[in-house]
Design a protein around this motif. Structure first.
Motif, PDB file in Angstrom:
ATOM      1  N   PHE A  18       6.596  57.735  68.640  1.00 42.35           N
ATOM      2  CA  PHE A  18       5.856  58.380  67.556  1.00 42.35           C
ATOM      3  C   PHE A  18       4.658  57.501  67.213  1.00 42.35           C
ATOM      4  O   PHE A  18       4.807  56.485  66.526  1.00 42.35           O
ATOM      5  CB  PHE A  18       6.741  58.584  66.327  1.00 42.35           C
ATOM      6  N   PRO A  19       3.469  57.855  67.705  1.00 39.83           N
ATOM      7  CA  PRO A  19       2.271  57.047  67.399  1.00 39.83           C
ATOM      8  C   PRO A  19       2.039  56.937  65.899  1.00 39.83           C
ATOM      9  O   PRO A  19       2.309  57.871  65.142  1.00 39.83           O
ATOM     10  CB  PRO A  19       1.142  57.833  68.076  1.00 39.83           C
ATOM     11  N   ASP A 131       8.415  70.379  55.729  1.00 38.12           N
ATOM     12  CA  ASP A 131       8.407  71.031  57.031  1.00 38.12           C
ATOM     13  C   ASP A 131       7.124  70.757  57.802  1.00 38.12           C
ATOM     14  O   ASP A 131       7.148  70.576  59.015  1.00 38.12           O
ATOM     15  CB  ASP A 131       8.596  72.538  56.864  1.00 38.12           C
ATOM     16  N   GLU A 132       5.984  70.697  57.115  1.00 37.97           N
ATOM     17  CA  GLU A 132       4.714  70.465  57.785  1.00 37.97           C
ATOM     18  C   GLU A 132       4.666  69.075  58.411  1.00 37.97           C
ATOM     19  O   GLU A 132       4.212  68.910  59.548  1.00 37.97           O
ATOM     20  CB  GLU A 132       3.559  70.647  56.806  1.00 37.97           C
ATOM     21  N   GLU A 133       5.114  68.062  57.670  1.00 35.65           N
ATOM     22  CA  GLU A 133       5.122  66.699  58.205  1.00 35.65           C
ATOM     23  C   GLU A 133       6.077  66.587  59.384  1.00 35.65           C
ATOM     24  O   GLU A 133       5.779  65.923  60.378  1.00 35.65           O
ATOM     25  CB  GLU A 133       5.511  65.706  57.103  1.00 35.65           C
ATOM     26  N   ASP A 134       7.247  67.225  59.282  1.00 32.05           N
ATOM     27  CA  ASP A 134       8.210  67.176  60.375  1.00 32.05           C
ATOM     28  C   ASP A 134       7.644  67.838  61.627  1.00 32.05           C
ATOM     29  O   ASP A 134       7.835  67.347  62.747  1.00 32.05           O
ATOM     30  CB  ASP A 134       9.517  67.856  59.959  1.00 32.05           C
ATOM     31  N   GLU A 135       6.942  68.963  61.447  1.00 26.85           N
ATOM     32  CA  GLU A 135       6.370  69.671  62.586  1.00 26.85           C
ATOM     33  C   GLU A 135       5.249  68.854  63.230  1.00 26.85           C
ATOM     34  O   GLU A 135       5.151  68.772  64.457  1.00 26.85           O
ATOM     35  CB  GLU A 135       5.829  71.028  62.124  1.00 26.85           C
ATOM     36  N   GLU A 136       4.415  68.211  62.422  1.00 28.69           N
ATOM     37  CA  GLU A 136       3.347  67.383  62.946  1.00 28.69           C
ATOM     38  C   GLU A 136       3.909  66.171  63.693  1.00 28.69           C
ATOM     39  O   GLU A 136       3.407  65.807  64.760  1.00 28.69           O
ATOM     40  CB  GLU A 136       2.433  66.912  61.812  1.00 28.69           C
ATOM     41  N   ARG A 137       4.942  65.585  63.137  1.00 27.42           N
ATOM     42  CA  ARG A 137       5.574  64.435  63.790  1.00 27.42           C
ATOM     43  C   ARG A 137       6.157  64.837  65.149  1.00 27.42           C
ATOM     44  O   ARG A 137       6.040  64.104  66.133  1.00 27.42           O
ATOM     45  CB  ARG A 137       6.670  63.883  62.878  1.00 27.42           C
ATOM     46  N   HIS A 176      -3.639  64.782  73.555  1.00 27.22           N
ATOM     47  CA  HIS A 176      -2.801  64.293  72.456  1.00 27.22           C
ATOM     48  C   HIS A 176      -3.648  63.775  71.301  1.00 27.22           C
ATOM     49  O   HIS A 176      -3.435  64.124  70.141  1.00 27.22           O
ATOM     50  CB  HIS A 176      -1.869  63.195  72.990  1.00 27.22           C
ATOM     51  N   HIS A 177      -4.627  62.911  71.602  1.00 28.92           N
ATOM     52  CA  HIS A 177      -5.578  62.417  70.607  1.00 28.92           C
ATOM     53  C   HIS A 177      -6.777  61.825  71.337  1.00 28.92           C
ATOM     54  O   HIS A 177      -6.796  61.773  72.569  1.00 28.92           O
ATOM     55  CB  HIS A 177      -4.936  61.389  69.662  1.00 28.92           C
TER      56      HIS A 177
END
Length: 546
Positions: A18-19, A131-137, A176-177
């Motif tokens: 997890f960057p 939920d948004e943070e979990d999905e982004e992670r 990815h980035h």
């Protein structure tokens, strides 16, 4: 314009699962403020030079015009003041201000409804997950079976590093980035040593990339950090200027800038474009760089300072490579049409010099027999040379064998690190060729046009599970991952040299790319109208069918 000039693979397991997200603390803010200040000063200097000798735009303005403007300003101020006095009693300045309730305060108009700053303090909210943070992670996660692929890219005159994630089992390649770059990138090199965080421990590891550009500075970026705007460290004059700014040494800073403009070669930093980088895998703190200023420099990554500088070429040094077993021996190729093997621990570093027929493009040691090395040239030639038989003069060079691989420059070359005798060449003739090197010499296995334009980079994957995967990119700015084991000719040539885990199931030939929305013509770096960057049925030749 869109093109990819260089690329590299990151082995499996090297990237963080997890960057981390880039966060600015006081120390980091001070660092980037110094860097931004230096960039701003340089921009102001450039602007001042550009405007030098030009008359001021407002110099011809009539003074009577200024008087009229002043009178109008006075009238406007007076009328506005009268209106403000009339409306003052209504307090319109605070009319829309929201009254923020205090923590736990009951809102009267809603009965017993209470206000809480955080949902965690509300006794009636029992599901606290985001939920948004979990999905982004989850989207940012890099699995142990994933490979990172780093591409140095120029798109619409904007330079940046694109970091892809390649999922082999899913046939998926996605961005990815990315990171911004100050100039057109020319070379990249992966580093497994943490930099920019003080002196690393001997057992510490990292996931970093060094980038050489048309600017003389070398930037070091942490691939496990997303949303970064500035590199973790800079090797070169940019680092010295940052230190100067930190110490408020304004006079010294100005002197350094003057030296930079004069481009005077020195022992501390490059003064021209950085054309090649090589990390020492036997001594991780060492990074070598080659430049258009005709020098080779050795950098200590723990101090981010130049340890040594060498000037044994008479023209631009375009390619370097460390010996895989001798930690102090470096191979270098130059536009002076010579290749030098140097022991950088010696006063007289040069231990061998060989000559070729045209400008050197790449130099590479044979990882399966380090007594030998390969040289590719602008004329499309490959030279296979023996380190132990250095000639008395470059004109007397006698290669083990030579090969006319392409009719144009061999701009990309690599040896498969897992499969002996498996070579790839890429050329400005837009062809990618795979070669089988045997004791009696090389033979072509497959020739392909992968739709990437002029080929600037070809890189084999570094893990045995994906040993046949080949990253190819060039003047069209598209990255393609070719599973060469899906080609029948490749399977027949190399099936006996690898384990079964490296071979894909027989079936349709497989090339994976990132979807590119582009309608530009070929000269602008886009896919030709009606073309398909991942088309595998056209423009290829196999020795099984010749």
């Amino acid at each position: 314009m869109s093109m990819i000039t260089a690329s590299l693979w990151v082995r499996r397991g090297a990237a963080a699962a997890f960057p981390a997200k880039y966060e600015v603390n006081e120390k980091e803010l001070a660092r980037i403020s110094r860097l931004a200040k230096l960039q701003l000063e340089d921009a102001k200097d450039d602007l001042s030079e550009a405007q030098n000798g030009h008359p001021e735009r407002d110099s011809g303005r009539d003074s009577s015009d200024d008087d009229e403007v002043e009178e109008e300003d006075v009238k406007m101020t007076t009328s506005n003041g009268d209106a403000d006095n009339d409306l003052k009693e209504y307090d319109l300045d605070t009319y829309d201000d929201e009254q923020i309730p205090q923590e736990g305060q009951v809102l009267d108009m809603f009965g017993s409804l209470a206000y809480h700053k955080s949902n965690a303090d509300d006794p009636y909210i029992t599901m606290q997950g985001n939920d948004e943070e979990d999905e982004e992670r989850e989207d940012l996660q890099v699995l142990p079976t994933d490979n990172m692929v780093v591409a140095a890219k120029v798109e619409d005159e904007v330079a940046h590093l694109e970091v892809y994630v390649y999922e082999d089992e899913a046939d998926n390649l996605y961005v990815h980035h990315d990171y911004p770059l100050p100039a057109i990138p020319l070379c990249v090199e992966w580093l497994d040593l943490p930099v920019g965080k003080g002196t690393p421990e001997a057992s510490s590891s990292g996931n970093y990339v060094a980038v050489g550009t048309l600017d003389p500075d070398i930037e070091l970026w942490d691939l496990d950090m997303i949303d970064s705007m500035y590199p973790n460290a800079i090797l070169g004059q940019g680092s010295l200027e940052e230190d100067s700014s930190k110490a408020n040494l304004d006079t010294e800073h100005k002197k350094k800038k003057k030296r930079k403009k004069s481009k005077k070669v020195n022992d501390n930093y490059h003064v021209d474009a950085v054309l090649s980088l090589a990390a020492n895998r036997l001594n991780r703190k060492l990074l070598a760089s080659a430049s258009a200023d005709k020098t080779v420099k050795l950098w200590d990554l723990t101090t981010q300072q130049c340890a040594k500088s060498f000037s044994y070429h008479t023209d631009k040094v375009c390619s370097i490579a460390w010996h895989p077993e001798e930690a102090t021996v470096l191979l270098s190729g130059s536009y002076d049409r010579t290749v030098v093997a140097a022991d950088l621990s010696l006063m007289e570093a040069v231990i061998g010099r060989w000559g070729v027929e045209s400008d050197v493009e790449t130099v590479t040691w044979d990882p399966h027999d380090p007594n030998y090395f390969y040289v590719t040239t602008e004329n499309g030639m490959i030279h296979y040379l023996d380190k132990r038989t250095a000639p008395l003069s470059p004109e007397n060079t006698k290669p083990v064998w030579t090969l006319q691989a392409h009719n144009a420059s061999v701009s990309a070359f690599e040896i498969n690190p897992m499969i002996p005798g498996f070579l790839v060449t890429g050329s400005t003739d837009k062809e990618v060729k795979l070669w089988n090197v045997q004791p009696n010499g090389p033979s072509m296995v497959v020739s392909r046009n992968l739709g990437v334009g002029k080929v600037f980079t070809t890189r084999f994957a570094p893990d045995k599970e994906v040993a046949f995967r080949l990253a190819v990119a060039g003047s069209k700015g598209a990255m393609q991952i070719w599973d060469t084991s899906t080609n029948p000719a490749v399977r027949n040539a190399f099936v006996g040299r690898v384990g079964p885990t490296s071979l894909a199931d027989e079936g349709k030939e497989r090339v994976v790319g990132v979807d590119e929305d582009s309608s530009d013509d070929e000269d602008e770096g886009g896919v030709e109208p009606g073309g398909d960057a991942v088309q595998v049925d056209d423009g290829w030749e196999s020795m099984d069918e010749v």
